[in-house]
Design an enzyme around this catalytic site. Structure first.
Site, PDB file in Angstrom:
ATOM      1  N   SER B  45       0.851  -1.192   0.000  1.00 28.04           N
ATOM      2  CA  SER B  45       0.000   0.000   0.000  1.00 28.04           C
ATOM      3  C   SER B  45       0.879   1.231   0.000  1.00 28.04           C
ATOM      4  CB  SER B  45      -0.873   0.029   1.251  1.00 28.04           C
ATOM      5  OG  SER B  45      -1.759  -1.041   1.230  1.00 28.04           O
ATOM      6  N   SER B  47       1.025   3.675   1.891  1.00 31.32           N
ATOM      7  CA  SER B  47       1.549   4.090   3.199  1.00 31.32           C
ATOM      8  C   SER B  47       3.012   3.700   3.388  1.00 31.32           C
ATOM      9  CB  SER B  47       0.726   3.464   4.337  1.00 31.32           C
ATOM     10  OG  SER B  47      -0.543   4.057   4.422  1.00 31.32           O
ATOM     11  N   THR B 235     -10.233   5.866  -6.257  1.00 30.68           N
ATOM     12  CA  THR B 235     -11.440   5.112  -6.604  1.00 30.68           C
ATOM     13  C   THR B 235     -12.426   5.001  -5.443  1.00 30.68           C
ATOM     14  OG1 THR B 235     -10.209   3.115  -6.130  1.00 30.68           O
ATOM     15  CG2 THR B 235     -10.430   3.715  -8.430  1.00 30.68           C
ATOM     16  N   HIS B 257       3.904  19.127  -2.920  1.00 36.66           N
ATOM     17  CA  HIS B 257       5.083  19.024  -2.049  1.00 36.66           C
ATOM     18  C   HIS B 257       6.245  19.746  -2.719  1.00 36.66           C
ATOM     19  CE1 HIS B 257       8.295  17.324   0.348  1.00 36.66           C
ATOM     20  NE2 HIS B 257       7.417  16.732   1.130  1.00 36.66           N
ATOM     21  N   ARG B 273      14.870  18.670   4.495  1.00 40.64           N
ATOM     22  CA  ARG B 273      14.951  20.062   4.936  1.00 40.64           C
ATOM     23  C   ARG B 273      14.842  20.142   6.449  1.00 40.64           C
ATOM     24  NH1 ARG B 273      10.278  22.119   2.621  1.00 40.64           N
ATOM     25  NH2 ARG B 273       9.867  20.011   1.899  1.00 40.64           N
ATOM     26  N   SER B 412      -0.135  13.135   8.396  1.00 40.45           N
ATOM     27  CA  SER B 412      -1.004  12.214   7.683  1.00 40.45           C
ATOM     28  C   SER B 412      -0.849  10.781   8.163  1.00 40.45           C
ATOM     29  CB  SER B 412      -0.721  12.295   6.192  1.00 40.45           C
ATOM     30  OG  SER B 412      -1.414  11.273   5.558  1.00 40.45           O
TER      31      SER B 412
HETATM   32  C1  LIG Z   1       6.044   9.622  -1.188  1.00 40.45           C
HETATM   33  C2  LIG Z   1       5.192   9.969  -0.022  1.00 40.45           C
HETATM   34  C3  LIG Z   1       5.759  10.179   1.225  1.00 40.45           C
HETATM   35  C4  LIG Z   1       4.977  10.501   2.311  1.00 40.45           C
HETATM   36  N1  LIG Z   1       5.586  10.723   3.517  1.00 40.45           N
HETATM   37  C5  LIG Z   1       4.811  11.036   4.583  1.00 40.45           C
HETATM   38  C6  LIG Z   1       5.414  11.253   5.852  1.00 40.45           C
HETATM   39  O1  LIG Z   1       6.622  11.198   6.017  1.00 40.45           O
HETATM   40  N2  LIG Z   1       4.603  11.531   6.877  1.00 40.45           N
HETATM   41  C7  LIG Z   1       3.244  11.598   6.753  1.00 40.45           C
HETATM   42  O2  LIG Z   1       2.579  11.855   7.725  1.00 40.45           O
HETATM   43  N3  LIG Z   1       2.666  11.382   5.564  1.00 40.45           N
HETATM   44  C8  LIG Z   1       3.407  11.101   4.477  1.00 40.45           C
HETATM   45  N4  LIG Z   1       2.801  10.903   3.270  1.00 40.45           N
HETATM   46  C9  LIG Z   1       1.343  10.793   3.206  1.00 40.45           C
HETATM   47  C10 LIG Z   1       0.893   9.460   3.740  1.00 40.45           C
HETATM   48  O3  LIG Z   1       1.823   8.468   3.421  1.00 40.45           O
HETATM   49  C11 LIG Z   1      -0.447   9.016   3.180  1.00 40.45           C
HETATM   50  O4  LIG Z   1      -1.349  10.054   3.230  1.00 40.45           O
HETATM   51  C12 LIG Z   1      -1.015   7.867   4.002  1.00 40.45           C
HETATM   52  O5  LIG Z   1      -0.091   6.830   4.079  1.00 40.45           O
HETATM   53  C13 LIG Z   1      -2.304   7.363   3.422  1.00 40.45           C
HETATM   54  O6  LIG Z   1      -2.692   6.206   4.095  1.00 40.45           O
HETATM   55  P1  LIG Z   1      -4.082   5.523   3.836  1.00 40.45           P
HETATM   56  O7  LIG Z   1      -4.163   4.366   4.751  1.00 40.45           O
HETATM   57  O8  LIG Z   1      -5.144   6.539   3.895  1.00 40.45           O
HETATM   58  O9  LIG Z   1      -4.020   5.059   2.324  1.00 40.45           O
HETATM   59  P2  LIG Z   1      -2.955   4.075   1.468  1.00 40.45           P
HETATM   60  O10 LIG Z   1      -1.837   3.708   2.327  1.00 40.45           O
HETATM   61  O11 LIG Z   1      -2.761   4.800   0.242  1.00 40.45           O
HETATM   62  O12 LIG Z   1      -3.817   2.819   1.285  1.00 40.45           O
HETATM   63  C14 LIG Z   1      -4.890   2.750   0.394  1.00 40.45           C
HETATM   64  C15 LIG Z   1      -5.335   1.315   0.309  1.00 40.45           C
HETATM   65  O13 LIG Z   1      -6.556   1.241  -0.386  1.00 40.45           O
HETATM   66  C16 LIG Z   1      -6.515   0.213  -1.330  1.00 40.45           C
HETATM   67  N5  LIG Z   1      -7.481   0.568  -2.363  1.00 40.45           N
HETATM   68  C17 LIG Z   1      -7.559   1.710  -3.079  1.00 40.45           C
HETATM   69  N6  LIG Z   1      -8.623   1.684  -3.889  1.00 40.45           N
HETATM   70  C18 LIG Z   1      -9.251   0.509  -3.674  1.00 40.45           C
HETATM   71  C19 LIG Z   1     -10.420  -0.097  -4.204  1.00 40.45           C
HETATM   72  N7  LIG Z   1     -11.173   0.518  -5.102  1.00 40.45           N
HETATM   73  N8  LIG Z   1     -10.750  -1.336  -3.767  1.00 40.45           N
HETATM   74  C20 LIG Z   1      -9.990  -1.977  -2.857  1.00 40.45           C
HETATM   75  N9  LIG Z   1      -8.884  -1.431  -2.307  1.00 40.45           N
HETATM   76  C21 LIG Z   1      -8.523  -0.208  -2.717  1.00 40.45           C
HETATM   77  C22 LIG Z   1      -5.082   0.130  -1.741  1.00 40.45           C
HETATM   78  O14 LIG Z   1      -4.776  -1.142  -2.222  1.00 40.45           O
HETATM   79  C23 LIG Z   1      -4.378   0.403  -0.420  1.00 40.45           C
HETATM   80  O15 LIG Z   1      -4.255  -0.783   0.318  1.00 40.45           O
HETATM   81  C24 LIG Z   1       3.582  10.602   2.162  1.00 40.45           C
HETATM   82  C25 LIG Z   1       3.010  10.403   0.927  1.00 40.45           C
HETATM   83  C26 LIG Z   1       3.798  10.145  -0.179  1.00 40.45           C
HETATM   84  C27 LIG Z   1       3.158  10.098  -1.516  1.00 40.45           C
END
Ligand SMILES: Cc1cc2nc3c(=O)[nH]c(=O)nc-3n(C[C@H](O)[C@H](O)[C@H](O)COP(=O)(O)OP(=O)(O)OC[C@H]3O[C@@H](n4cnc5c(N)ncnc54)[C@H](O)[C@@H]3O)c2cc1C
Ligand code: FES
Lengths: 249, 607
Positions: B45, B47, B235, B257, B273, B412
């Site tokens: 994922s 994350s 989605t 970013h 940074r 986040s």
């Molecule tokens: C490169 C990068 C670095 C980052 N670094 C930081 C940081 O240092 N500190 C911080 O606080 N935040 C950071 N962020 C932000 C943070 O990582 C994310 O906002 C957070 O991890 C999102 O977690 P989530 O559980 O909401 O979603 P995700 O971890 O994106 O998980 C989404 C899940 O949903 C599933 N999914 C999606 N659509 C469907 C569907 N239609 N049907 C079934 N499954 C589906 C996917 O398979 C996945 O398992 C960073 C983001 C990026 C892009």
């Protein structure tokens, strides 16, 4: 103008009745900075929308995209086409179940591994919402982080002689995972308990020492050292089980 | 065809990222049966890609002394430009320290305080004291008053997701990976689960549950250049929007970013940074102090990103060897090889892999890049989605509204586990009191509808539009019209282009046979939903005639608290080709709107 690349891809979708395994050639023009992530997507979008492969992070940190590139297990997303000859092959990783074309089911394999090795912290302590964290030396945290960096891409498994012939072999990744928990003071399992998990031919003693895994790990995890570390622990635990009185440090 | 399998559980969690898994744990521990769906195995994922860390006011590090939830709260509200829900921010900042400690108890190898005197890159000398040695340490991050970003090297998301997933394994919660939810089953009042497509076989499956949780992450891939994983296509929000009754909140609030690395736009963490890295221009001049004398490179992300683009526009950008787009430099050479290859190892590896650069001795090209979706499925503070009973949303997919118009770095990841815990508890309570009803006719209708869509895409009944062309055109339109600097006329054009693309997306026909787990079909099924999402962003931005946080209108450059202290709610009515916008007030019960202490309001433009 860049080189003309010919990418010879393994094709087979077991879910399509009558489909047969074959190699299929795709030609495209190379450009500066092209990775296999870019190239394979270009094939899918311009030449053949049925081609199956897996990319998620495209940054070499999620482990989704391992495949055999000219016979070597590698992460496709960080493989620059300029490091390859103008004609090369891409094949799915062996050992893992084929989903279709270049896509294999590493997810299920690794899930089973977690469950078999009970890869979670075993402790009798209860979490107290109001207490401070238990102190730990930063050195220890860094030592745990080292094996924890594994991204479960499966390169080491695909390259492993033992894993290719023994279905239940944990592979370098599995032994590395166990090392991570042995190193963690929060896990209260004894060496004897770990011995149950890896002290056998499917675990630390299954490796025949060819160590193809160690050079191939895209995260450069010291797999060889971790194997040696686990073996030492397990050998000691094994002796202790056989000769309970013996003192081993 | 009809549904291959029907799965029944108390709780259905769509997503297997951090937010999803943390909420699943809470539900399972309450004795409920839970099924998790995911596009990919949990540990892939997005994350796991998070690098820098997680904000929590533990106050252990020297530069963290005196920190507490109140200061974290104030930083969060300022960061959000007073757009967040302050009740949520309060709850969050008070809970997150115990979340970090719980993650520690579960096995996250947090970096620890080591005692001793240290000289920071700024020249400042600090001392970490013996009494804090071995406790969880923190690093500096943008827009904060104290060092509170807890980390494991720069692989924080990876370690946290792996550890949370170990708990999911231990509890035996089933994860159905490569299973994509493609529509929600509902009767306009209650959500009963989802229809999902198996990405191994192409079969449709039905999932029925008393509670359904959307935890599908961000929607970065509506833009051509994004730091997000390629599966972040929004989605989850799109299927909620398609119900017609569930709104997406504040979709115009998109974070860019400061440091995406061209040409691949992979993130260089803010930790670079935070640890003392600089931004340089084509003359190798460190320009941020000219614009932001107080916070310099560590003003909030929206501010730093705007300053960077402003500086490039003023003629100080570096020509790129890859494209016509200019960039700036990230400089961490002065941190030293040891630091770079220990604490910033992941980004050092990325710079090596993708640009052949060693940041211990080379400058790294950077450019502001789409990074985070502040908007999402609008919920109340307990995580209940607006519009449908039994539907919840958490994590980046949700608009719980911790972040308002600009999320602070590190807030986040912290939100995912904290919301997972808080909302998880509420959803468990709701589910324990709910009864499951099965309306087979309704379920059958939803399955039929998806079958029909698939059949038409394969036969080309509605047209022969090419899905990849439409996707690329949408991504370009978002880059050209709905980026960091926005204006009324450009947004109008953008909306018109997206509307046209939306109509075309309803006429997609496949090039291939669509058999099995065909990737073209998967993309085609998502495409109208992605365009609806993009339209919510673009249209919301057009209608919001003020600047707030990351939403910057050159024609309305000031924040307007008289008219715009409100949250956008975007609905999609059946047959429409634009969202219907509604608004709700944003309350400021604890902290009235004021000056952020950085940004355009306090620092002047470059002379
Ligand atoms: C490169 C990068 C670095 C980052 N670094 C930081 C940081 O240092 N500190 C911080 O606080 N935040 C950071 N962020 C932000 C943070 O990582 C994310 O906002 C957070 O991890 C999102 O977690 P989530 O559980 O909401 O979603 P995700 O971890 O994106 O998980 C989404 C899940 O949903 C599933 N999914 C999606 N659509 C469907 C569907 N239609 N049907 C079934 N499954 C589906 C996917 O398979 C996945 O398992 C960073 C983001 C990026 C892009
Ligand atoms: S796509 Fe994530 S490792 Fe290659």
């Amino acid at each position: 103008m860049g080189r003309q690349l010919t990418i010879s891809c393994f094709r087979y979708n077991p879910n399509i009745p009558g489909d047969k395994p074959r190699m299929q050639d795709y030609k495209l023009e190379e450009y500066e900075g092209m990775t296999l992530f870019v190239a394979l997507n270009e094939i899918r979008e311009k030449l053949d929308p049925t081609l199956m492969f897996d990319f998620v992070c495209r940054a070499a940190i999620c482990g989704s995209c391992a495949m055999l590139i000219n016979g070597r297990p590698r992460l496709a997303c960080k493989t620059m086409t300029r490091t390859l000859p103008s004609r090369f092959t891409v094949m799915p990783l062996p050992v893992f179940k084929l989903i279709g074309d270049l896509s294999v089911d590493t997810g299920t394999w690794f899930r089973n591994l977690q469950i078999r090795t009970e890869s979670w912290i075993h402790t009798n302590k209860k979490f107290d919402f109001n207490a401070l964290e238990v102190r730990m030396e930063n050195k220890t945290a860094e030592a745990i982080y080292e094996p924890e960096r594994c991204i479960e891409c499966g390169c080491c498994v695909a390259a492993c002689v033992t894993a290719n012939i023994r279905e239940d072999f944990l592979g370098a990744t599995g032994i590395n995972r166990v090392a991570r928990f042995i190193l963690d003071p929060r896990d209260e399992r004894s060496n004897a308990e770990y011995f149950e998990v890896v002290g056998n031919e499917d675990g630390a003693f299954g490796c025949v020492g060819i160590m193809a895994c160690a050079d191939l790990c895209p995260m450069e995890i010291p797999l060889q050292e971790n194997l040696a570390f686990v073996r030492r622990k397990m050998a000691a635990a094994g002796l202790k089980l056989q000769f309970p009185g013996v003192k081993i440090s | 065809m009809s549904a291959k399998h029907t799965h029944i559980s108390d709780v259905l969690v769509i997503g297997a990222g951090l937010a999803a898994e943390r909420s699943a744990i809470e539900a399972a521990e309450a004795g409920l049966s839970v099924i998790i769906l995911s596009l990919v195995p949990p540990r892939r994922s997005h994350s796991t890609a998070a690098q820098g860390g997680m904000q929590a006011s533990l106050g252990n590090a020297a530069m963290a002394k005196g920190d507490n939830p109140q200061i974290h709260f104030e930083d969060t509200v300022k960061g959000s430009d007073w757009g967040c829900d302050q009740e949520v921010a309060k709850m969050f900042t008070e809970t997150v320290p115990s979340m970090i400690r719980q993650l520690d108890y579960w096995g996250v190898p947090w970096n620890r305080v080591t005692a001793g005197k240290k000289k920071l890159p700024s020249g400042l000398e600090v001392e970490d004291t013996k009494d804090r040695e071995g406790l969880i340490t923190a690093r500096d991050f943008g827009g904060v008053a104290k060092w509170r970003c807890c980390y494991t090297s720069d692989g924080t998301g990876h370690t946290v997701q792996f550890v949370v997933d170990t708990v999911v394994c231990k509890l035996g919660i089933p994860v159905h990976d490569r299973m994509e939810a493609i529509s929600l089953i509902h009767d306009g009042e209650t959500c009963f689960g989802a229809v999902a497509r198996d990405l191994r076989t192409g079969d449709l499956n039905v999932y029925l549950a008393k509670s359904t949780v959307i935890a599908t992450g961000g929607a970065g891939r509506i833009y051509a250049a994004s730091t997000n994983a390629v599966i972040n296509e929004g989605t989850g929000g799109a299927i909620a929007l398609s119900t017609g009754v569930v709104p997406l909140g504040n979709m115009e609030a998109v974070q860019f970013h400061p440091t995406g690395m061209p040409p691949v736009y992979i993130l260089m963490t803010e930790g670079a940074r935070g640890d003392g890295g600089y931004l340089l221009d084509k003359n190798l001049h460190r320009f941020m102090p000219d614009y932001e004398p107080k916070k310099k490179e560590l003003a909030s992300r929206d501010v730093v990103s705007r300053r960077m683009v402003q500086h490039i526009r003023a003629g100080y950008g570096v020509d790129s060897k890859f494209s016509t787009q200019q960039h700036l430099w990230l400089d961490i050479r002065h941190l030293g090889r040891q630091w770079v290859w220990t604490n910033l190892r992941e980004i050092a590896t990325i710079a090596t892999n993708f640009n052949g650069l060693d940041p211990a001795k080379d400058l790294v090209p950077v450019i502001p890049t789409q990074h985070y979706t502040m908007g999402g499925v609008r919920t109340n503070k307990d995580g209940f989605a607006y519009g449908l009973k039994g539907l919840f949303a958490i994590g980046e997919a949700a608009c719980w509204d911790l972040h308002g118009f600009n999320r602070l770095g590190g807030n986040s990841l912290a939100e995912t586990v904290t919301a997972g815990y808080i909302v998880g508890k509420q959803l468990a309570k709701y589910t324990l009191g709910a009864t499951q009803t099965f309306n087979y006719k309704l379920i059958e209708d939803f399955v039929k509808k998806e079958e029909e869509r698939i059949k038409n895409l394969i036969s080309g009944k509605n047209g022969r539009e090419n899905v990849w062309e439409i996707r690329a055109a949408m991504q370009t339109a978002m880059m050209d019209h709905v980026h960091i600097f926005r204006t009324g006329p450009a947004l109008e054009q953008g909306v018109a282009k997206l509307q046209e693309l939306y109509r075309r997306s309803l006429k997609i026909g496949l090039r291939s046979s669509g058999q099995g787990a065909n990737p073209e079909l998967a993309q085609a099924l998502r495409m109208p939903g992605m365009l609806r999402t993009a339209l919510c962003v673009a249209y919301g931005a057009l209608m919001r005639t003020e600047s707030r946080g990351s939403h910057f209108r050159e024609d309305y450059p000031k924040r307007d608290d008289t008219n715009w202290l409100k949250r956008t709610l975007a609905y999609w009515k059946e047959g429409a080709d634009l969202p219907t916008l509604d608004y709700e007030p944003v309350a400021c019960p604890y902290m009235p709107p004021g000056d952020r202490g950085y940004g355009e309001a306090t620092a002047g433009p470059k002379k």
